[in-house]
Design an enzyme around this catalytic site. Structure first.
Site, PDB file in Angstrom:
ATOM      1  N   HIS A   8      23.964  70.979   7.043  1.00  0.00           N
ATOM      2  CA  HIS A   8      23.852  70.378   5.717  1.00  0.00           C
ATOM      3  C   HIS A   8      22.402  70.168   5.330  1.00  0.00           C
ATOM      4  O   HIS A   8      21.498  70.251   6.161  1.00  0.00           O
ATOM      5  CB  HIS A   8      24.627  69.056   5.625  1.00  0.00           C
ATOM      6  N   HIS A  87      16.085  66.016   4.384  1.00  0.00           N
ATOM      7  CA  HIS A  87      16.061  66.703   5.673  1.00  0.00           C
ATOM      8  C   HIS A  87      17.001  67.909   5.681  1.00  0.00           C
ATOM      9  O   HIS A  87      17.859  68.043   4.822  1.00  0.00           O
ATOM     10  CB  HIS A  87      16.435  65.742   6.811  1.00  0.00           C
ATOM     11  N   GLU A 136      16.981  67.299  11.306  1.00  0.00           N
ATOM     12  CA  GLU A 136      18.021  66.645  12.100  1.00  0.00           C
ATOM     13  C   GLU A 136      18.672  67.704  12.970  1.00  0.00           C
ATOM     14  O   GLU A 136      18.975  68.799  12.511  1.00  0.00           O
ATOM     15  CB  GLU A 136      19.068  66.020  11.173  1.00  0.00           C
TER      16      GLU A 136
END
Length: 145
Positions: A8, A87, A136
């Site tokens: 994502h 991110h 991440e």
């Protein structure tokens, strides 16, 4: 060690409801989760799947809103009041192996490994070590994405 798929894109927002309206009205998103709190990370989260080809889901967007003034997002939104990309999140099959690999490369890991919004272990890598992008790393969800 090899990174898996992009899971994502995290987008910081001052208002999840306003952002959901944008993704629904402008981007045509129909698959949107109910917002939920992640107090251990100081954020409220909502996932939006943008439409893909032939009725499939496209890219998943994680909308993140601060839960309060102590949230790590508060500083980001002070610099970017309208919100913006926060991110990128990549999957890995084994979070401990990935953490050791990045540490072996000399990459700075921000904080401990913890449980993320998908219910799997995550950690973040310092943007200065990742071409300017907060990154991440999450363990792939069991049983699919």
């Amino acid at each position: 060690m090899k990174l898996g798929r992009l899971n994502h894109i995290g987008v910081a927002t001052p208002s999840i409801p306003e952002s959901v309206a944008y993704y629904r009205e402008v981007m045509g998103a129909t698959s949107i989760t109910e917002p939920f709190d992640l107090p251990e990370q100081g954020v409220k989260v909502c996932f939006v799947d943008t439409p893909g080809e032939n009725g499939t889901n496209g890219t998943q967007i994680e909308l993140i809103e601060p839960l309060g003034p102590d949230s790590t997002l508060t500083g980001f939104l002070a610099k970017n009041p309208a919100g913006g990309q926060h991110h990128l999140c990549y999957e890995v099959p084994d979070i401990a192996e990935a953490r050791a690999w990045f540490e072996g490369l000399g990459k700075r890991i921000l904080g401990p490994t913890r449980i993320g919004a998908h219910g799997t272990p995550i950690f973040f890598l310092h943007p200065k070590d990742m071409m300017g992008q907060l990154t991440e790393i999450m363990e792939s969800p069991r049983g699919g994405h």
